[in-house]
Design a protein around this motif. Structure first.
Motif, mmCIF file in Angstrom:
data_model
loop_
_atom_site.group_PDB
_atom_site.id
_atom_site.type_symbol
_atom_site.label_atom_id
_atom_site.label_comp_id
_atom_site.label_asym_id
_atom_site.label_seq_id
_atom_site.Cartn_x
_atom_site.Cartn_y
_atom_site.Cartn_z
ATOM 1 N N ASN A 210 9.164 -1.992 15.885
ATOM 2 C CA ASN A 210 9.643 -1.066 14.876
ATOM 3 C C ASN A 210 8.506 -0.697 13.937
ATOM 4 O O ASN A 210 7.534 -1.444 13.775
ATOM 5 N N LEU A 211 8.638 0.453 13.327
ATOM 6 C CA LEU A 211 7.726 0.931 12.291
ATOM 7 C C LEU A 211 8.511 1.072 10.998
ATOM 8 O O LEU A 211 9.627 1.600 10.996
ATOM 9 N N ASN A 212 7.920 0.622 9.900
ATOM 10 C CA ASN A 212 8.573 0.675 8.597
ATOM 11 C C ASN A 212 7.606 1.231 7.564
ATOM 12 O O ASN A 212 6.404 0.982 7.620
ATOM 13 N N ARG A 213 8.151 1.939 6.588
ATOM 14 C CA ARG A 213 7.342 2.452 5.481
ATOM 15 C C ARG A 213 8.112 2.278 4.178
ATOM 16 O O ARG A 213 9.325 2.508 4.126
ATOM 17 N N HIS A 214 7.404 1.892 3.114
ATOM 18 C CA HIS A 214 8.024 1.809 1.786
ATOM 19 C C HIS A 214 6.921 1.599 0.752
ATOM 20 O O HIS A 214 5.735 1.642 1.056
ATOM 21 N N GLY A 215 7.314 1.376 -0.491
ATOM 22 C CA GLY A 215 6.366 1.035 -1.556
ATOM 23 C C GLY A 215 5.919 2.235 -2.375
ATOM 24 O O GLY A 215 6.329 3.370 -2.157
ATOM 25 N N GLY A 216 5.045 1.931 -3.342
ATOM 26 C CA GLY A 216 4.515 2.957 -4.228
ATOM 27 C C GLY A 216 5.197 2.962 -5.579
ATOM 28 O O GLY A 216 6.304 2.459 -5.750
ATOM 29 N N ASP A 217 4.516 3.556 -6.550
ATOM 30 C CA ASP A 217 5.039 3.580 -7.920
ATOM 31 C C ASP A 217 6.134 4.622 -8.110
ATOM 32 O O ASP A 217 7.051 4.428 -8.906
ATOM 33 N N THR A 218 6.036 5.741 -7.405
ATOM 34 C CA THR A 218 6.927 6.872 -7.643
ATOM 35 C C THR A 218 7.650 7.270 -6.363
ATOM 36 O O THR A 218 7.028 7.351 -5.299
ATOM 37 N N ASN A 219 8.954 7.520 -6.480
ATOM 38 C CA ASN A 219 9.775 7.989 -5.359
ATOM 39 C C ASN A 219 9.667 7.058 -4.160
ATOM 40 O O ASN A 219 9.447 7.496 -3.029
#
Length: 255
Positions: A210-219
């Motif tokens: 699987n591939l996952n993406r998340h994180g960051g300060d905004t949105n």
């Protein structure tokens, strides 16, 4: 008499309907992807400009499994392989790119990050690994030797992992609007020799991945190639991973 007939007709129609409450939910169909073998060396520079990358098919849109609000910023991802590495390449649409952590096993999840999770033996789907990175080369790695409900390994580090990234915009400055970030990652198969039926994989070998993406300060958005089935965000759902097959076909030109 008329009302009785109408009532019986309505009841019989409802009972005959295929949309009854006891009807089982649609069976989950995991996404699949053929990983083409690169016919040329891959230079890790975060540009994805080799013909092998250009010709490789994209894996398809990521799903925003736990979406609540905000702009859905999409990703384009591709995989390649050779005798030494699994290559992961992706472009992430991102109006506000966050990347501060370069240290290995640092708090990468606080940055905009991308992750690959995989079980290198499809007969043991609960024995899986994860490598997660940001655009400036920071990454974390670990694995679950006993499934998602048991603790992760106390200490496990992959060797020889290479991460290279580029971006359009400015890092860690939400006063402007950025474009996207790109990463090329090369993950040596040798790290998983004890968990793979064959090293390197033989053509036709299947992994759960699987591939996952998340994180960051905004949105901050959670997105995945194969959607999980939990009410709250959790990427550790190996029963919902997709399927990838190591192909003997080459990129850019099949032989």
């Amino acid at each position: 008499m008329h009302r009785s007939w109408f009532y019986l007709l309505a009841v019989s129609t409802f009972l005959a309907s295929p949309l009854t409450a006891d009807e089982p939910a649609t069976k989950f169909q995991p996404p699949t992807y053929d990983i083409l073998r690169t016919a040329e060396p891959i230079q890790l520079d975060g540009k994805l400009d080799e013909p092998a990358w250009i010709a490789a098919p994209a894996m398809g849109d990521l799903h925003f499994t736990w979406y609540k609000s905000g702009r859905k910023e999409q990703s384009v991802a591709k995989l390649l392989w050779d005798d030494k590495y699994l290559y992961v390449g992706h472009i992430c649409q991102d109006a506000h790119i966050t990347a501060r952590h370069k240290q290995h096993d640092g708090p990468i999840s606080q940055d905009d990050c991308f992750e690959v999770m995989f079980a290198p033996n499809s007969d043991k789907p609960n024995v899986y690994f994860n490598v997660e990175w940001n655009v400036i080369g920071g990454y974390i790695d670990n694995h679950r030797p006993n499934g998602p409900k048991q603790p992760r390994a106390k200490k496990w580090d992959a060797t020889g992992v290479k991460i290279a990234g580029t971006y359009v915009g400015t890092l860690n400055d939400d006063s402007d609007t950025d474009g996207y970030w790109i990463v090329e990652a090369a993950i040596p198969f040798e790290n998983f020799r004890d968990y793979m039926p064959h090293t390197p994989p033989e053509p036709g070998t299947q992994w759960n991945l699987n591939l996952n993406r998340h994180g960051g300060d905004t949105n901050m958005q959670y997105s995945q190639w194969s959607p999980a089935d939990t009410d709250v965000p959790s990427f550790h759902t190996p029963h919902r991973f997709g399927r990838v097959i190591f192909s003997k076909r080459r990129s850019p030109f099949a032989e």
